[in-house]
Structure formats: structure tokens, C-alpha cells
Design an enzyme around this catalytic site. Structure first.
Site, PDB file in Angstrom:
ATOM      1  N   ASN A 161       0.851  -1.183   0.000  1.00 24.50           N
ATOM      2  CA  ASN A 161       0.000   0.000   0.000  1.00 24.50           C
ATOM      3  C   ASN A 161       0.893   1.241   0.000  1.00 24.50           C
ATOM      4  O   ASN A 161       1.430   1.628   1.032  1.00 24.50           O
ATOM      5  CB  ASN A 161      -0.891  -0.047   1.259  1.00 24.50           C
ATOM      6  CG  ASN A 161      -1.789   1.161   1.385  1.00 24.50           C
ATOM      7  OD1 ASN A 161      -1.844   2.004   0.496  1.00 24.50           O
ATOM      8  ND2 ASN A 161      -2.491   1.252   2.508  1.00 24.50           N
ATOM      9  N   LYS A 167       0.040   4.205  -0.299  1.00 22.54           N
ATOM     10  CA  LYS A 167      -0.675   5.365   0.295  1.00 22.54           C
ATOM     11  C   LYS A 167      -0.481   6.601  -0.601  1.00 22.54           C
ATOM     12  O   LYS A 167      -0.366   6.461  -1.805  1.00 22.54           O
ATOM     13  CB  LYS A 167      -0.244   5.596   1.748  1.00 22.54           C
ATOM     14  CG  LYS A 167      -0.416   4.323   2.580  1.00 22.54           C
ATOM     15  CD  LYS A 167      -0.343   4.553   4.067  1.00 22.54           C
ATOM     16  CE  LYS A 167      -0.514   3.208   4.783  1.00 22.54           C
ATOM     17  NZ  LYS A 167      -0.568   3.348   6.239  1.00 22.54           N
ATOM     18  N   HIS A 179      -9.875   0.834   4.654  1.00 24.03           N
ATOM     19  CA  HIS A 179      -8.641   1.094   5.411  1.00 24.03           C
ATOM     20  C   HIS A 179      -8.967   2.069   6.553  1.00 24.03           C
ATOM     21  O   HIS A 179      -9.751   3.001   6.367  1.00 24.03           O
ATOM     22  CB  HIS A 179      -7.570   1.681   4.481  1.00 24.03           C
ATOM     23  CG  HIS A 179      -6.217   1.685   5.128  1.00 24.03           C
ATOM     24  ND1 HIS A 179      -5.867   2.607   6.094  1.00 24.03           N
ATOM     25  CD2 HIS A 179      -5.144   0.867   4.985  1.00 24.03           C
ATOM     26  CE1 HIS A 179      -4.631   2.346   6.503  1.00 24.03           C
ATOM     27  NE2 HIS A 179      -4.179   1.296   5.847  1.00 24.03           N
ATOM     28  N   GLU A 218      -5.740  -5.194  10.669  1.00 23.66           N
ATOM     29  CA  GLU A 218      -4.766  -4.129  10.950  1.00 23.66           C
ATOM     30  C   GLU A 218      -5.190  -3.363  12.198  1.00 23.66           C
ATOM     31  O   GLU A 218      -6.064  -2.486  12.113  1.00 23.66           O
ATOM     32  CB  GLU A 218      -4.720  -3.141   9.782  1.00 23.66           C
ATOM     33  CG  GLU A 218      -4.305  -3.739   8.464  1.00 23.66           C
ATOM     34  CD  GLU A 218      -3.757  -2.671   7.535  1.00 23.66           C
ATOM     35  OE1 GLU A 218      -2.577  -2.759   7.191  1.00 23.66           O
ATOM     36  OE2 GLU A 218      -4.499  -1.739   7.187  1.00 23.66           O
ATOM     37  N   GLY A 248       1.742   2.319  11.130  1.00 20.78           N
ATOM     38  CA  GLY A 248       2.709   3.408  11.026  1.00 20.78           C
ATOM     39  C   GLY A 248       3.320   3.843  12.348  1.00 20.78           C
ATOM     40  O   GLY A 248       3.964   4.889  12.428  1.00 20.78           O
ATOM     41  N   GLY A 299       2.613  -0.969   4.483  1.00 16.99           N
ATOM     42  CA  GLY A 299       2.536   0.446   4.134  1.00 16.99           C
ATOM     43  C   GLY A 299       3.927   1.016   3.950  1.00 16.99           C
ATOM     44  O   GLY A 299       4.499   0.993   2.856  1.00 16.99           O
TER      45      GLY A 299
END
Ligand code: PGA
Length: 231
Positions: free
Chosen positions: A6, A8, A85, A157, A163, A215
Site C-alpha cells: 500500500n 498510500k 482502510h 490491521e 505506522g 505500508g
């Protein structure tokens, strides 16, 4: 294993072209799915990596400025699409109802949804995590026919792990996976949230994990190659 990347809201056109070249050099026997920004979807080119999107409109088509439909994605060769998400649930106020519509449109176009679910820190601390997961799953999936349900990839997740560099311990992940898999035994379930080339050594001890949603790591090709080698 399924490895979904991903990107982003990252990589300009030029940056993406360089990235795509390097990504194609990664050696892997696993199914890799790249989910670039919409602006880079048309620049994707690969014989081995599959194409995904990060989002889709909850509308089929029409006067919805700024939206991108499942049909438009399909025509660009998109095979997978992330839905729900937590960043979209939080910042774009996406609801379980929006997510249900998105899944319906994706399945109409035969694009496989990657449905993201996960609890917040507060929900975990108040022992609500299992309830949150099941509610997110049921509201999105309960009306699907078996053949459609089988196309869904689930991504667990925890919001507090995305993150942040924090991840649940293996017992905590296994507990959540068993709750998901009891209800949806035929769907692949990915783990996502601060996965990297170091913590994969611990994560890979969990046999119920069918893959990972990455990510930050998706943007670091060298670390990504190390991660893939260690799988
Ligand atoms: P992260 O993101 O790997 O940077 O934590 C995962 C995700 O948001 O899917």
C-alpha cells in the site's frame, strides 16, 4: 503468501517510474499486489506483480466529482482493491455502509476486495476488539453469496499498530486471527501494521497468517527484498 503493498499518498510520476523498475527486480515466489496512488495506476507495468487500488467509489458511476468507479479501475487492469482502510474510516469518515457498497461494485467487476478491519487502542483496552472486528466483517460481508464471499481477502490491521512501530505480540495476533477464521474459514487473512524486515522473524511463527499488508515498507525496496527473503 499474499504480500499487498500500500503506497498510500506517496510517489510522484517520476518517483513511481523509478520505483516500479526496482520493484520488478524483487525476486519472490509469493503473490505480490501493488496498490499505487490512482495517479500512478496507469504507469504500472509488470509481468509478475499484480495491480491493486487503494480505494474505489461507493457509487457505481455518474455525477460524483472526484470519485473513481470499479468499472474504471477494471478497465485499467486492476485485480484487487483495498476497502475500509482505517485511514479512510477515520479521515474520510467512511462508514460500514459505504464499505458494503464498495465491495458490491468491486465484485460486479470481478475485482477482489481486500477488506481492512481493526480495533483502536481504546477498543482493545476496553476488551471490545473482537466485537469491533466481527461487526466490521458482518456489516460488510453478511449479504454476500458464497462464491462472492470466497473472493474477499481480509486484512487485520490494529489501528494503533499502523505506522507507529508498535505491533501486537504473537498471542494477541493469533487470538484475533482465530476469531476471524472461525467465522470466515475460507478467506485469506493478512496482518498489517508496522510490519518490517526485522519483526517478520517473529511474525512468521504464526501459522494462521496468510500474508501481509505493508505500508511504509512498500516504499523501501531494499528492506522489502530482505523481508521477502525472510518469509
Ligand atoms: P504500515 O501501514 O505498514 O506503514 O504500518 C500498513 C497499512 O496501513 O496498511
Amino acid at each position: 503468501m499474499i504480500i499487498a503493498l500500500n503506497n498510500k499518498c506517496n510517489l510522484t510520476k517520476e518517483e513511481f517510474l523509478t520505483y516500479m523498475t526496482k520493484l520488478n527486480e524483487i525476486q519472490s515466489k509469493h503473490t505480490i499486489i501493488l496498490c499505487p496512488s490512482f495517479t500512478n495506476i496507469n504507469l504500472y507495468s509488470s509481468n509478475s506483480i499484480h495491480l491493486g487500488a487503494q480505494n474505489v467509489s461507493s457509487y457505481e458511476e455518474g455525477a460524483y466529482t472526484g470519485e473513481i468507479s470499479a468499472k474504471q479501475l477494471k478497465k485499467l487492469g486492476v485485480e484487487y482493491c483495498i476497502v475500509g482502510h482505517s485511514e479512510r474510516r477515520i479521515y474520510q469518515k467512511e462508514t460500514n455502509t459505504d464499505i458494503k457498497y464498495k465491495i458490491t461494485h468491486l465484485l460486479q467487476e470481478n475485482i477482489r476486495p481486500i477488506l481492512c478491519i481493526g480495533e483502536s487502542k481504546e477498543e482493545r483496552e476496553s476488551k471490545m476488539a473482537d466485537k469491533v472486528l466481527l461487526q466490521e466483517l458482518e456489516s460488510a460481508l453478511s449479504d454476500l453469496k458464497k462464491e462472492d464471499l470466497n473472493k474477499i481477502i481480509i486484512a487485520y490491521e490494529p489501528i494503533w499498530a499502523i505506522g507507529t512501530g508498535f505491533i501486537p505480540n504473537n498471542d494477541e495476533i493469533e487470538e484475533m486471527f482465530s476469531i476471524i477464521k472461525q467465522k470466515y474459514p475460507d478467506n485469506p487473512v493478512l496482518y498489517g501494521g508496522s510490519v518490517n524486515q526485522n519483526n517478520i522473524e517473529e511474525l512468521k511463527k504464526i501459522s494462521s497468517i496468510d500474508g501481509y499488508l505493508l505500508g511504509g515498507l512498500s516504499l523501501k525496496i531494499n528492506e522489502l527484498q530482505t523481508f521477502v527473503n525472510r518469509l
